[in-house]
Design a protein around this motif. Structure first.
Motif, PDB file in Angstrom:
ATOM      1  N   ARG A   1      -0.500  -0.865 -10.194  1.00 35.35           N
ATOM      2  CA  ARG A   1       0.165  -0.426  -8.973  1.00 35.35           C
ATOM      3  C   ARG A   1      -0.393  -1.156  -7.761  1.00 35.35           C
ATOM      4  NH1 ARG A   1       0.046   6.043 -10.321  1.00 35.35           N
ATOM      5  NH2 ARG A   1       1.793   6.010 -11.774  1.00 35.35           N
TER       6      ARG A   1
ATOM      7  N   ASN B   1       3.719  10.577   2.637  1.00 36.66           N
ATOM      8  CA  ASN B   1       4.756   9.856   3.386  1.00 36.66           C
ATOM      9  C   ASN B   1       4.955  10.337   4.821  1.00 36.66           C
ATOM     10  OD1 ASN B   1       5.238   8.090   1.293  1.00 36.66           O
ATOM     11  ND2 ASN B   1       6.886   9.322   0.430  1.00 36.66           N
TER      12      ASN B   1
ATOM     13  N   PRO C   1      -0.405  -0.998  -3.219  1.00 37.22           N
ATOM     14  CA  PRO C   1      -0.029  -0.221  -2.032  1.00 37.22           C
ATOM     15  C   PRO C   1       1.268  -0.771  -1.442  1.00 37.22           C
ATOM     16  CG  PRO C   1      -1.806  -1.735  -1.508  1.00 37.22           C
ATOM     17  CD  PRO C   1      -1.597  -1.832  -2.992  1.00 37.22           C
ATOM     18  N   LYS C   2       2.034   0.089  -0.777  1.00 36.38           N
ATOM     19  CA  LYS C   2       3.264  -0.384  -0.132  1.00 36.38           C
ATOM     20  C   LYS C   2       2.957  -1.315   1.023  1.00 36.38           C
ATOM     21  CE  LYS C   2       6.371   3.291  -1.413  1.00 36.38           C
ATOM     22  NZ  LYS C   2       7.243   4.384  -0.999  1.00 36.38           N
TER      23      LYS C   2
ATOM     24  N   TRP D   1      -2.510   3.560   0.219  1.00 36.57           N
ATOM     25  CA  TRP D   1      -2.143   4.094  -1.087  1.00 36.57           C
ATOM     26  C   TRP D   1      -1.206   5.285  -0.940  1.00 36.57           C
ATOM     27  CZ3 TRP D   1      -2.557   1.117  -4.957  1.00 36.57           C
ATOM     28  CH2 TRP D   1      -3.620   0.224  -5.092  1.00 36.57           C
ATOM     29  N   ARG D   2      -0.673   5.728  -2.070  1.00 33.10           N
ATOM     30  CA  ARG D   2       0.303   6.815  -2.088  1.00 33.10           C
ATOM     31  C   ARG D   2      -0.239   8.056  -1.406  1.00 33.10           C
ATOM     32  NH1 ARG D   2       2.560   7.389  -8.107  1.00 33.10           N
ATOM     33  NH2 ARG D   2       4.110   8.643  -7.029  1.00 33.10           N
TER      34      ARG D   2
ATOM     35  N   ARG E   1      -0.851  10.060  -9.402  1.00 32.70           N
ATOM     36  CA  ARG E   1      -0.387   9.689  -8.059  1.00 32.70           C
ATOM     37  C   ARG E   1      -1.539   9.219  -7.151  1.00 32.70           C
ATOM     38  NH1 ARG E   1       2.567  13.796 -10.117  1.00 32.70           N
ATOM     39  NH2 ARG E   1       4.808  13.763  -9.759  1.00 32.70           N
TER      40      ARG E   1
ATOM     41  N   TRP F   1      -2.879   6.167  -7.029  1.00 35.81           N
ATOM     42  CA  TRP F   1      -2.636   4.821  -6.530  1.00 35.81           C
ATOM     43  C   TRP F   1      -1.158   4.515  -6.622  1.00 35.81           C
ATOM     44  CZ3 TRP F   1      -7.018   6.022  -9.283  1.00 35.81           C
ATOM     45  CH2 TRP F   1      -8.240   5.811  -8.611  1.00 35.81           C
TER      46      TRP F   1
END
Length: 199
Positions: A132, A82, A134-135, A78-79, A197, A199
């Motif tokens: 949303r 980075n 996850p990437k 999840w967010r 922010r 998820w």
């Protein structure tokens, strides 16, 4: 200070393992372990890479992972901020460890295995939250799973105390290295900032 660098020396200090500590180790997700992990909303993910080791907390408001089959665990990314330290490590070295915790329970469940990352829509879509995704999803193949005895959490009183009063805040930590940073504003506004922010 004496350094212990020999495995035989180490064994002499500790003696033989308690038999149950070895017989409890499984290589797959038994029904009992599946039930336990399904109750966990928090896990620590540990990885290793060329720069060293990394461990990070992962949490959700339901089960923190999906148990795909008796050997496979999916963990969403999840967010966050980075930094992606763990993800970089997994790309270069698949070895991972997980430590699942359940509030109020003094045992933890540990999983060792290998992992890879995927952005496959089937995997990311399985974790939809509020529209949303996850990437990426960390796909873990379990090699060992076992519970850890309760002594560490019993000693610490982890679920029965609150030692947070007077501790440095995230804003304090950043301000210590950046004098111009408004740590107080960061701390007071973080809950509101994070709401959208999660998820």
């Amino acid at each position: 200070m004496r350094k212990i660098t020999d495995l035989e020396d180490l064994s002499q200090l500790y003696g033989t393992p308690v038999p149950a500590s070895l017989t409890k180790v499984m290589n797959g997700l038994t029904p009992l372990y599946r039930r336990w992990i399904d109750a966990s909303r928090f896990v620590v993910l540990s990885t290793v890479g060329p720069e060293g080791t990394d461990a990070s907390p992962r949490g959700d408001d339901g089960p923190v992972v999906k148990l795909v089959d008796d050997r496979t665990i999916w963990l969403p990314d999840w967010r966050g901020n980075n930094r992606i330290d763990n993800l970089r490590n997994i790309v270069r070295d698949p070895r991972v460890s997980l430590m699942f915790m359940v509030p109020g329970c003094n045992n933890v469940v540990r999983v060792n295995g290998s992992a890879f990352l995927t952005d496959d829509p089937e995997a990311t879509g399985a974790f939809e939250q509020r529209g949303r995704h996850p990437k990426t999803v960390i796909v873990i193949e379990t090699e060992e799973i076992y519970f850890q005895c309760a002594k560490a959490l019993m000693r610490s009183g982890l679920w029965s105390r609150d030692d947070s009063e007077g501790l440095p805040t995230p804003g304090d930590f950043v301000k210590a290295v950046d004098a111009d940073f408004d740590g107080a504003a960061y701390d007071s506004g973080y809950v509101e900032y994070a709401k959208d922010r999660m998820w």
